[in-house]
Enzyme design. Sequence first.
Site, PDB file in Angstrom:
ATOM      1  N   HIS A  57       0.849  -1.195   0.000  1.00 54.91           N
ATOM      2  CA  HIS A  57       0.000   0.000   0.000  1.00 54.91           C
ATOM      3  C   HIS A  57       0.887   1.247   0.000  1.00 54.91           C
ATOM      4  CE1 HIS A  57      -2.937   2.964   1.439  1.00 54.91           C
ATOM      5  NE2 HIS A  57      -3.862   2.116   0.991  1.00 54.91           N
ATOM      6  N   ASP A 117      39.411  -1.175   8.773  1.00 59.55           N
ATOM      7  CA  ASP A 117      40.131  -2.013   7.821  1.00 59.55           C
ATOM      8  C   ASP A 117      39.287  -2.159   6.555  1.00 59.55           C
ATOM      9  OD1 ASP A 117      38.137  -3.655   8.755  1.00 59.55           O
ATOM     10  OD2 ASP A 117      39.461  -5.252   9.452  1.00 59.55           O
TER      11      ASP A 117
END
Length: 113
Positions: free
Chosen positions: A44, A91
């Site tokens: 919806h 990292d």
Amino acid sequence: MASRLAQLEGPIDTVYADIYNESGLRKETTLSKELGFKGKLIVHPAQIKIVNEVFTPSKSEVEQARKIIDAAHKAEKQGKGVVNLDGKMIDLPVIKQAEAILEYYNRLVINNQ
């Protein structure tokens, strides 16, 4: 995990059928994002806003991603593969995640302005 291993776009979660339960939709959509889903089907138009809000990176997520990328570029210039940013190790996996956030943000927000 299967879509990531197959190098596919992240999975899309199924619909939340309780059309007008905004808090339930937000809770389920937030969980979907935390589990690695990249979007959610809706049934919806009343659900569009919440799903978009949850899956669009927040300003703080975008700012943090930019900080990570900047720190990574500085570290690369210094010949470092790992850098400390705000007490956290940055990292390659963290950098890749930051790049993905910025790429997704650019596709969603900047390209739609």
